[in-house]
Design an enzyme around this catalytic site. Structure first.
Site, PDB file in Angstrom:
ATOM      1  N   THR A   1       2.145 -21.433  20.963  1.00 41.92           N
ATOM      2  CA  THR A   1       0.821 -21.150  21.507  1.00 41.92           C
ATOM      3  C   THR A   1      -0.033 -20.308  20.555  1.00 41.92           C
ATOM      4  O   THR A   1       0.493 -19.456  19.834  1.00 41.92           O
ATOM      5  CB  THR A   1       0.905 -20.449  22.876  1.00 41.92           C
ATOM      6  OG1 THR A   1      -0.418 -20.121  23.309  1.00 41.92           O
ATOM      7  CG2 THR A   1       1.740 -19.184  22.845  1.00 41.92           C
TER       8      THR A   1
ATOM      9  N   THR B   1       0.802  -1.219   0.000  1.00 40.16           N
ATOM     10  CA  THR B   1       0.000   0.000   0.000  1.00 40.16           C
ATOM     11  C   THR B   1       0.837   1.272   0.000  1.00 40.16           C
ATOM     12  O   THR B   1       0.473   2.263  -0.620  1.00 40.16           O
ATOM     13  CB  THR B   1      -0.913  -0.005   1.257  1.00 40.16           C
ATOM     14  OG1 THR B   1      -1.689  -1.196   1.212  1.00 40.16           O
ATOM     15  CG2 THR B   1      -1.824   1.185   1.302  1.00 40.16           C
TER      16      THR B   1
ATOM     17  N   SER C   1       0.874 -10.211  -0.122  1.00 44.76           N
ATOM     18  CA  SER C   1       0.197 -11.509  -0.029  1.00 44.76           C
ATOM     19  C   SER C   1       0.807 -12.502  -1.019  1.00 44.76           C
ATOM     20  O   SER C   1       0.586 -13.706  -0.905  1.00 44.76           O
ATOM     21  CB  SER C   1      -1.294 -11.374  -0.344  1.00 44.76           C
ATOM     22  OG  SER C   1      -1.803 -10.222   0.241  1.00 44.76           O
TER      23      SER C   1
HETATM   24  N1  ASP Z   1      -2.227  -6.182   0.707  1.00 44.97           N
HETATM   25  C1  ASP Z   1      -1.246  -5.156   1.026  1.00 44.97           C
HETATM   26  C2  ASP Z   1       0.096  -5.836   1.109  1.00 44.97           C
HETATM   27  O1  ASP Z   1       0.391  -6.460   2.088  1.00 44.97           O
HETATM   28  C3  ASP Z   1      -1.594  -4.471   2.289  1.00 44.97           C
HETATM   29  C4  ASP Z   1      -0.590  -3.456   2.753  1.00 44.97           C
HETATM   30  O2  ASP Z   1       0.330  -3.066   2.088  1.00 44.97           O
HETATM   31  O3  ASP Z   1      -0.737  -2.985   3.863  1.00 44.97           O
HETATM   32  O4  ASP Z   1       0.861  -5.749   0.195  1.00 44.97           O
END
Ligand code: ASP
Length: 344
Positions: free
Chosen positions: A278, A13, A59
């Site tokens: 945990t 982001t 991701s």
């Molecule tokens: N989906 C984005 C990522 O992890 C979210 C972010 O950048 O905060 O690349």
């Protein structure tokens, strides 16, 4: 001497801008970062940038990405005083953990940061995160050595040891938490370093060693009331599986059903590694505290103490890559290598 910082932009982001016509978020050309954040010019540092191509949503991070990132740091290690990695928040805790195990003898700051709102938006948290990360990466002690000589995450005024973090909030600017280890620095009017918590190398000038053989034959298995035998057995019989991170209850307790303990025992008995971590956000596994924890010790599990799942998974990747014999991994896992586990 002029400080030199390398900004490595991987995606996420922070590097997005809203297209004025479509209103969709799109990555901007990171070489123009000073246009977006003109404040960077006020630092008297040399700030160079390197952008992944293509940039990725975190991701999509894979171990091959960590190998590339660690290689960039290694290649530029002698040229820069510190590294700031701009990364999506979703898997930042995994990436920071992985790099902390892959970069042995690290003596310079590698600071991951990102943002919840794109840098091109009015209320962005990205500018502060970026500017403070650069300042932290450039900070030197009176002895001329870097204040920070480890892999960290900086987010919302707090600097954390990277392999102690977890992303726990998808909405607030305070997206990360390090429940079992204190912040390494708090950024307010002044930057307050927590000197006692910061890692200090035993001696300076050791060569950086890169571990890039990552063995990903690892599974994460979270127990829950109602978990079934076919499910557990199907995970444990995954072809080639070498290690499991078992997320248990509280201080490391599990169901005591004979089928469950039998399945775990068969896996460890045939040489597999199972680490007990945990599900709680804070605190540590102690398999000697309850009968329902002791049964896991008897089933051959090793104690993850207060390691996060992110650190356990990535540490296993590195250890399994280094040691073809699981017996070595079983012995070495409980020994802290990058401050990821508390001694008691
Ligand atoms: N989906 C984005 C990522 O992890 C979210 C972010 O950048 O905060 O690349």
């Amino acid at each position: 001497m002029e400080r030199k910082i390398l900004l490595i932009y991987t995606g996420g982001t922070i590097g997005m801008k809203q297209d004025p016509e479509t209103l969709l978020l799109k990555p901007f050309d990171f070489r123009q970062i000073t246009r977006e954040v003109p404040e960077l010019k006020k630092f008297g540092y040399v700030i160079d940038s390197f952008s992944f191509d293509p940039v990725i949503d975190s991701s999509d991070v894979k171990p091959s990405f960590w190998v590339e990132l660690a290689g960039i740091i290694k290649d530029n290690y002698s040229l820069y005083d510190g590294f700031v990695v701009l990364h999506g928040t979703d898997t930042m805790a995994y990436s920071a953990s992985a790099l902390s195990f892959m970069l042995e003898n690290l003596e310079k700051p590698v600071i991951f940061t990102g943002s919840q709102l794109p840098i091109g938006m009015l209320r962005t948290d990205g500018k502060e995160n970026l500017i403070s990360s650069i300042e932290l990466a450039a900070a030197q002690g009176p002895d001329g050595h870097p204040k920070v000589s480890e892999v960290c995450i900086y987010f919302d005024s707090q600097l954390f040891r990277g392999n102690r973090t977890t992303k726990y909030n998808a909405e607030n600017f305070r997206a990360f938490r390090s429940a079992n280890y204190p912040p390494l620095a708090e950024v307010g009017i002044h930057i307050k370093f927590n000197t006692a918590a910061l890692y200090r190398p035993p001696e300076w000038g050791r060569p950086l060693i890169l571990h890039t053989d990552l063995d990903t034959r690892v599974a994460v298995l979270k127990i829950f009331p109602g978990i079934t035998e076919p499910f557990v057995r199907s995970v444990l019989s995954t072809e080639g599986l070498r290690a499991v991170v078992l997320e248990t209850y509280g201080s490391g307790n599990s169901l005591s059903d004979p089928w469950f303990l039998g399945a775990l025992g068969e896996f460890t008995g045939s040489g597999g590694v199972i680490v007990n971590v945990t599900q709680c956000q804070a605190g540590m596994v102690d398999m000697g505290a309850y009968a329902n924890g002791d049964i896991l010790r008897q089933a051959g599990l090793i104690c993850g103490k207060d390691v996060t799942t992110e650190a356990a998974v990535t540490k296993l990747f590195v250890l399994l890559g280094q040691y073809p014999d699981n017996k070595d991994v079983n012995k070495l896992f409980e020994i802290g290598v990058s401050g990821e586990i508390s001694e008691k």
